[in-house]
Write an enzyme that holds these catalytic residues in place. Structure first.
Site, PDB file in Angstrom:
ATOM      1  CE  LYS A  97      -4.112  -1.743  -0.002  1.00 37.65           C
ATOM      2  NZ  LYS A  97      -4.505  -2.203  -1.295  1.00 37.65           N
ATOM      3  NE  ARG A 106      -6.102  -7.660  -1.930  1.00 34.95           N
ATOM      4  CZ  ARG A 106      -5.008  -7.078  -2.407  1.00 34.95           C
ATOM      5  NH1 ARG A 106      -4.051  -6.687  -1.600  1.00 34.95           N
ATOM      6  NH2 ARG A 106      -4.854  -6.884  -3.698  1.00 34.95           N
TER       7      ARG A 106
END
Length: 66
Positions: free
Chosen positions: A12, A46
């Site tokens: 991210k 995830r």
């Protein structure tokens, strides 16, 4: 609230901004967030780099059992 938590921090932008890294260099940051999530009780993680994160999760759980 009693619901299982899914953690989705793999690669991210927050990791990139924090460490000043491009997307292809964020594995270490992802592993840290994975370990922290497991320690805090996340039920699902995830990730993009499955093998590396699985090993980190296995090691974290082994340490937590001690």
């Amino acid at each position: 609230m009693g619901f299982p938590v899914l953690l989705g921090t793999s690669r991210k932008s927050v990791i990139g901004r924090t460490l000043n890294l491009s997307v292809d260099q964020r594995l270490a940051g992802t592993l840290v967030t994975t370990v922290f999530g497991v320690q805090k009780g996340c039920a699902f993680i995830r990730v993009h780099d499955v093998k590396e994160n699985k090993q980190a999760i296995q090691m974290t759980k082994a340490i937590m059992r001690q």
